[in-house]
Design a protein around this motif. Structure first.
Motif, PDB file in Angstrom:
ATOM      1  N   TYR A   1      67.578  52.050  26.468  1.00 21.63           N
ATOM      2  CA  TYR A   1      66.439  52.087  26.071  1.00 21.63           C
ATOM      3  C   TYR A   1      64.661  51.857  26.523  1.00 21.63           C
ATOM      4  CZ  TYR A   1      69.735  50.104  22.190  1.00 21.63           C
ATOM      5  OH  TYR A   1      70.744  50.066  21.478  1.00 21.63           O
ATOM      6  N   GLN A   2      63.943  52.229  25.964  1.00 20.21           N
ATOM      7  CA  GLN A   2      62.834  52.288  27.069  1.00 20.21           C
ATOM      8  C   GLN A   2      61.596  51.509  26.515  1.00 20.21           C
ATOM      9  OE1 GLN A   2      61.205  55.747  27.696  1.00 20.21           O
ATOM     10  NE2 GLN A   2      62.848  56.488  29.517  1.00 20.21           N
ATOM     11  N   SER A   3      60.964  50.683  27.347  1.00 19.17           N
ATOM     12  CA  SER A   3      59.914  49.425  26.585  1.00 19.17           C
ATOM     13  C   SER A   3      58.744  50.167  27.358  1.00 19.17           C
ATOM     14  CB  SER A   3      60.155  48.166  27.338  1.00 19.17           C
ATOM     15  OG  SER A   3      60.948  48.268  25.748  1.00 19.17           O
ATOM     16  N   SER A   4      58.020  50.179  27.714  1.00 17.41           N
ATOM     17  CA  SER A   4      56.376  50.650  28.363  1.00 17.41           C
ATOM     18  C   SER A   4      54.954  49.377  27.779  1.00 17.41           C
ATOM     19  CB  SER A   4      55.125  51.683  28.151  1.00 17.41           C
ATOM     20  OG  SER A   4      57.103  52.490  27.969  1.00 17.41           O
ATOM     21  N   SER A   5      54.180  49.381  29.304  1.00 20.53           N
ATOM     22  CA  SER A   5      53.406  48.563  29.628  1.00 20.53           C
ATOM     23  C   SER A   5      52.321  49.100  30.462  1.00 20.53           C
ATOM     24  CB  SER A   5      53.768  46.561  29.661  1.00 20.53           C
ATOM     25  OG  SER A   5      53.537  47.063  31.239  1.00 20.53           O
ATOM     26  N   GLU A   6      50.504  48.964  29.640  1.00 17.72           N
ATOM     27  CA  GLU A   6      49.390  49.235  30.545  1.00 17.72           C
ATOM     28  C   GLU A   6      49.174  48.294  31.010  1.00 17.72           C
ATOM     29  OE1 GLU A   6      49.589  54.151  28.037  1.00 17.72           O
ATOM     30  OE2 GLU A   6      48.867  52.404  27.183  1.00 17.72           O
ATOM     31  N   ILE A   7      48.366  48.766  32.012  1.00 18.21           N
ATOM     32  CA  ILE A   7      46.853  48.108  32.337  1.00 18.21           C
ATOM     33  C   ILE A   7      46.037  48.972  32.903  1.00 18.21           C
ATOM     34  CG2 ILE A   7      48.432  46.274  32.988  1.00 18.21           C
ATOM     35  CD1 ILE A   7      48.539  47.455  36.276  1.00 18.21           C
ATOM     36  N   ILE A   8      44.492  48.630  32.574  1.00 19.54           N
ATOM     37  CA  ILE A   8      43.858  49.317  33.216  1.00 19.54           C
ATOM     38  C   ILE A   8      43.028  48.627  34.125  1.00 19.54           C
ATOM     39  CG2 ILE A   8      41.589  48.730  31.666  1.00 19.54           C
ATOM     40  CD1 ILE A   8      40.904  51.248  31.750  1.00 19.54           C
ATOM     41  N   VAL A   9      42.382  49.642  35.408  1.00 18.98           N
ATOM     42  CA  VAL A   9      41.682  49.137  36.454  1.00 18.98           C
ATOM     43  C   VAL A   9      40.616  49.680  36.310  1.00 18.98           C
ATOM     44  CG1 VAL A   9      42.099  48.702  38.932  1.00 18.98           C
ATOM     45  CG2 VAL A   9      44.056  49.213  37.975  1.00 18.98           C
ATOM     46  N   SER A  10      39.454  48.403  36.125  1.00 18.72           N
ATOM     47  CA  SER A  10      37.913  49.274  36.368  1.00 18.72           C
ATOM     48  C   SER A  10      37.388  48.543  37.678  1.00 18.72           C
ATOM     49  CB  SER A  10      37.432  48.332  35.383  1.00 18.72           C
ATOM     50  OG  SER A  10      37.603  47.077  34.979  1.00 18.72           O
ATOM     51  N   THR A  11      36.416  49.290  37.808  1.00 24.47           N
ATOM     52  CA  THR A  11      35.190  48.253  39.395  1.00 24.47           C
ATOM     53  C   THR A  11      34.568  47.107  38.499  1.00 24.47           C
ATOM     54  OG1 THR A  11      33.461  48.921  40.745  1.00 24.47           O
ATOM     55  CG2 THR A  11      33.354  49.570  38.711  1.00 24.47           C
ATOM     56  N   GLN A  12      34.151  45.959  39.532  1.00 25.02           N
ATOM     57  CA  GLN A  12      33.690  45.093  38.561  1.00 25.02           C
ATOM     58  C   GLN A  12      32.202  44.570  39.518  1.00 25.02           C
ATOM     59  OE1 GLN A  12      35.740  41.027  39.077  1.00 25.02           O
ATOM     60  NE2 GLN A  12      36.564  41.815  41.008  1.00 25.02           N
TER      61      GLN A  12
ATOM     62  N   SER B   1      52.602  41.806  37.946  1.00 27.39           N
ATOM     63  CA  SER B   1      53.121  41.765  39.442  1.00 27.39           C
ATOM     64  C   SER B   1      52.158  42.865  39.803  1.00 27.39           C
ATOM     65  CB  SER B   1      54.689  42.247  40.009  1.00 27.39           C
ATOM     66  OG  SER B   1      55.040  42.021  41.251  1.00 27.39           O
ATOM     67  N   LEU B   2      52.329  44.073  39.801  1.00 26.82           N
ATOM     68  CA  LEU B   2      51.068  44.685  40.390  1.00 26.82           C
ATOM     69  C   LEU B   2      49.617  44.795  39.864  1.00 26.82           C
ATOM     70  CD1 LEU B   2      50.992  48.073  40.600  1.00 26.82           C
ATOM     71  CD2 LEU B   2      50.811  48.907  39.190  1.00 26.82           C
ATOM     72  N   ALA B   3      49.391  43.924  38.868  1.00 29.07           N
ATOM     73  CA  ALA B   3      47.655  43.306  38.628  1.00 29.07           C
ATOM     74  C   ALA B   3      47.773  42.662  40.199  1.00 29.07           C
ATOM     75  CB  ALA B   3      47.888  42.598  37.049  1.00 29.07           C
ATOM     76  N   SER B   4      48.383  41.735  39.811  1.00 27.86           N
ATOM     77  CA  SER B   4      48.443  40.397  41.178  1.00 27.86           C
ATOM     78  C   SER B   4      48.220  41.413  42.799  1.00 27.86           C
ATOM     79  CB  SER B   4      49.579  39.710  41.552  1.00 27.86           C
ATOM     80  OG  SER B   4      49.527  39.206  40.340  1.00 27.86           O
ATOM     81  N   ALA B   5      48.733  42.428  42.762  1.00 26.27           N
ATOM     82  CA  ALA B   5      49.770  43.689  44.494  1.00 26.27           C
ATOM     83  C   ALA B   5      48.265  44.065  44.642  1.00 26.27           C
ATOM     84  CB  ALA B   5      50.750  44.216  44.499  1.00 26.27           C
ATOM     85  N   ILE B   6      47.530  44.536  43.021  1.00 21.85           N
ATOM     86  CA  ILE B   6      46.383  45.272  43.016  1.00 21.85           C
ATOM     87  C   ILE B   6      45.339  44.485  43.947  1.00 21.85           C
ATOM     88  CG2 ILE B   6      44.095  47.256  41.799  1.00 21.85           C
ATOM     89  CD1 ILE B   6      46.759  47.752  40.482  1.00 21.85           C
ATOM     90  N   ASP B   7      45.044  43.163  43.277  1.00 25.47           N
ATOM     91  CA  ASP B   7      44.062  42.438  43.285  1.00 25.47           C
ATOM     92  C   ASP B   7      43.924  41.816  44.953  1.00 25.47           C
ATOM     93  OD1 ASP B   7      41.470  41.077  43.049  1.00 25.47           O
ATOM     94  OD2 ASP B   7      43.022  39.444  43.342  1.00 25.47           O
ATOM     95  N   GLU B   8      44.748  42.161  45.273  1.00 28.93           N
ATOM     96  CA  GLU B   8      45.694  41.740  47.027  1.00 28.93           C
ATOM     97  C   GLU B   8      44.629  42.349  47.884  1.00 28.93           C
ATOM     98  OE1 GLU B   8      49.040  39.889  49.360  1.00 28.93           O
ATOM     99  OE2 GLU B   8      49.576  40.039  47.556  1.00 28.93           O
ATOM    100  N   VAL B   9      45.262  43.755  47.279  1.00 27.36           N
ATOM    101  CA  VAL B   9      45.468  44.612  48.343  1.00 27.36           C
ATOM    102  C   VAL B   9      43.936  45.228  48.242  1.00 27.36           C
ATOM    103  CG1 VAL B   9      47.527  45.678  48.244  1.00 27.36           C
ATOM    104  CG2 VAL B   9      46.043  46.847  46.892  1.00 27.36           C
ATOM    105  N   GLU B  10      43.028  45.512  47.444  1.00 27.46           N
ATOM    106  CA  GLU B  10      41.919  45.833  47.441  1.00 27.46           C
ATOM    107  C   GLU B  10      40.342  44.310  47.997  1.00 27.46           C
ATOM    108  OE1 GLU B  10      40.492  48.678  46.432  1.00 27.46           O
ATOM    109  OE2 GLU B  10      42.729  49.506  45.994  1.00 27.46           O
TER     110      GLU B  10
ATOM    111  N   PRO C   1      34.901  39.686  47.553  1.00 27.43           N
ATOM    112  CA  PRO C   1      35.500  39.219  45.961  1.00 27.43           C
ATOM    113  C   PRO C   1      36.553  41.332  46.191  1.00 27.43           C
ATOM    114  CG  PRO C   1      33.872  39.328  45.517  1.00 27.43           C
ATOM    115  CD  PRO C   1      33.478  38.799  46.810  1.00 27.43           C
ATOM    116  N   SER C   2      37.117  40.756  45.827  1.00 26.04           N
ATOM    117  CA  SER C   2      37.769  42.262  44.819  1.00 26.04           C
ATOM    118  C   SER C   2      36.777  42.793  44.095  1.00 26.04           C
ATOM    119  CB  SER C   2      39.612  42.133  44.073  1.00 26.04           C
ATOM    120  OG  SER C   2      40.427  43.080  43.869  1.00 26.04           O
ATOM    121  N   PRO C   3      36.570  44.155  44.503  1.00 25.82           N
ATOM    122  CA  PRO C   3      36.003  45.320  43.781  1.00 25.82           C
ATOM    123  C   PRO C   3      36.641  45.776  42.563  1.00 25.82           C
ATOM    124  CG  PRO C   3      36.890  46.449  45.569  1.00 25.82           C
ATOM    125  CD  PRO C   3      37.524  44.483  45.577  1.00 25.82           C
ATOM    126  N   VAL C   4      37.903  45.122  42.190  1.00 27.54           N
ATOM    127  CA  VAL C   4      38.394  46.069  41.021  1.00 27.54           C
ATOM    128  C   VAL C   4      38.992  44.834  40.101  1.00 27.54           C
ATOM    129  CG1 VAL C   4      39.186  47.953  42.020  1.00 27.54           C
ATOM    130  CG2 VAL C   4      40.350  46.287  41.983  1.00 27.54           C
TER     131      VAL C   4
END
Length: 490
Positions: free
Chosen positions: A39-50, A135-144, A150-153
């Motif tokens: 079975y497959q399930s999908s989730s989506e996030i969007i990254v924008s500049t702030q 987890s990806l959202a947290s990792a992006i915030d951390e690496v950016e 503050p994080s630009p994204v």
């Protein structure tokens, strides 16, 4: 090969093709049923500049996020993202194994990151997809995030994974369709390969491709041929009888030198040469010709058995001088048909048939008869037929459709050419009347079936009456080899 050839191949092998297609579908079904549903399930996030308030700053920020999105896609499959997911959900796996079930992508020219998880449990697939997105959202915030800034994204979830209602794999309809297509391709390939590798003569085109000798007759297949070998006598309205009459007509149009005597032979035994010789002789005699049928097969004679006459004394006895021709030549029925049986089987058939006495005997028959038919042994096992053909107008080679191989017919023709014997023509026997090869049979056979019941009964009687009333054809007699015909009314 032409399109018609492929159509004939498909018609001829459709059962085999259908079986292979069914096997392909069955294999696909077994494969589908033995696979674990996924079975497959999908989730989506969007990254924008702030950061930024002007249009120029927003454009620069959007360009920055699009340039960085591929890095975030790669980041999603790293232990930095997956290890927290394994810890939070208590999964019994490692990051490298979990990464094989996680597919992360980003549509072109967007900053959307889509995470798709495949698992045998639909609920677990949804939980993992949502956990990876978090987890990806947290990792992006951390690496950016820059030092002392503050994080630009900004990462925002736009869709949450839900348990799938149906399995994505195996796709049973697709697998069955692929199995059918693969089976069809294999079936057609097998049919074509089988046809290409088949060396048997099946149609007149096979003969034409092999030799330039004319095909002068096509005798249809008859399942009851062994029960009624004298088909011209037993059933004059049968399509086989009509085929022999057509052969008789074709013989009369052959432009041959040196009289009208023919050796009936074949490449191997069992191709129908003897029945062809006997029925052709009957058809010729029915047309009013004075015909002599000689059983020149001194190894396995069959003419006497077919005609139901005494065959203990015959050609052998004449050739060795033990009997006179007038004593062993037998008239058959009320036709002008004379039979010279083989007699006893000698120890030296080839020597007798190639002797001077045999040539002199044929000369006698050429003077007294309109047509001489000789039933001879097959060409490949022995040389008897080639020796006889050299002393006659030509050889008629019988080839059984679906049985005789092209190499065998070619070898028989080569044997005749070796002794400079002429090939009068080829006769195809056992030509199928149904199926993909039936078109080679031609048209015109079977007109007799158009008779009504009374006409069908009257036709043979009318022929017998006409034959009885018609006077015997005068013969150019130079010897007393063939006795004059008796009055049929006696």
């Amino acid at each position: 090969m032409e399109l018609s050839d492929y159509i004939r191949i498909l018609r001829k092998n459709w059962i085999v093709i259908a079986i292979i297609v069914l096997v392909g579908i069955g294999a696909a079904a077994v494969y589908s049923l033995t696979r674990t549903p996924l079975y497959q399930s999908s989730s989506e996030i969007i990254v924008s500049t702030q950061s930024g308030s002007t249009s120029t700053e927003l454009t620069q920020g959007n360009t920055y996020t699009q340039a960085r999105v591929n890095s975030w896609v790669q980041l999603a499959s790293s232990p930095k993202v997956l290890d927290p997911v394994i810890a939070d959900l208590g999964l019994d796996t490692i990051a490298s194994e979990l990464a094989k079930r996680v597919a992360v992508s980003s549509p072109l020219n967007t900053t959307v990151v889509q995470t798709t998880v495949t698992d045998s449990d639909p609920a677990r697939a949804a939980d993992i997809a949502n956990a990876v997105a978090t987890s990806l959202a947290s990792a992006i915030d951390e690496v950016e995030t820059l030092p002392d800034a503050p994080s630009p994204v900004k990462v925002t979830p736009i869709s949450t994974a839900l348990p799938a209602a149906t399995a994505s794999s195996p796709n049973v309809p697709l697998n069955l369709a692929l199995g059918a297509l693969v089976g069809l391709a294999l079936g057609v390939a097998f049919a074509v390969l089988r046809t290409v590798l088949d060396t048997r003569i099946r149609t007149s085109r096979d003969v034409i491709a092999l030799t330039d000798r004319p095909i002068i007759g096509a005798i249809p297949f008859d399942a009851k041929a062994d029960e009624r070998p004298l088909i011209v006598q037993a059933d004059p309205l049968n399509p086989r009888s009509e085929a022999f009459r057509a052969l008789r007509t074709n013989l009369q149009f052959l432009d041959l030198e040196g009289g009208h005597s023919f050796v009936i032979t074949s490449s191997i035994p069992g191709e129908g040469k003897s029945t062809t010789a006997v029925n052709l002789a009957l058809a010729l005699a029915d047309s009013g010709k004075r015909v002599v049928l000689i059983d020149g097969d001194l190894r396995k004679p069959k003419v006497a058995d077919y005609l139901g006459i005494e065959g203990g004394v015959g050609l052998t006895d004449v050739l060795i001088g033990r009997a006179e021709l007038t004593d062993v030549l037998q008239r058959w029925g009320r036709r002008s048909l004379y039979i010279l049986p083989a007699g006893k089987v000698p120890p030296n058939p080839s020597e007798l048939l190639g002797s001077k006495r045999m040539r002199e005997l044929l000369e006698v028959f050429h003077q007294d008869a309109d047509i001489v038919i000789l039933d001879a042994p097959p060409l490949l096992p022995v040389t008897d037929a080639a020796l006889l053909a050299k002393s006659t107008s030509g050889a008629i080679v019988v080839a059984a459709a679906g049985s005789t191989h092209r190499g065998q017919l070619a070898g028989a023709l080569d044997a005749l050419e070796t002794v400079s014997a002429r090939v009068a023509g080829i006769v195809l026997s056992r030509v199928p009347t149904r199926g993909p090869d039936a078109y080679d049979y031609g048209y015109g056979y079977g007109y007799g079936y158009g008779y009504g019941a009374e006409e069908a009964q009257a036709a043979p009687a009318a022929r017998r009456s006409t034959a009885a009333e018609a006077p015997a054809e005068p013969v150019r007699r130079r010897s007393n080899a063939i006795p004059p015909p008796r009055d049929p009314s006696v």
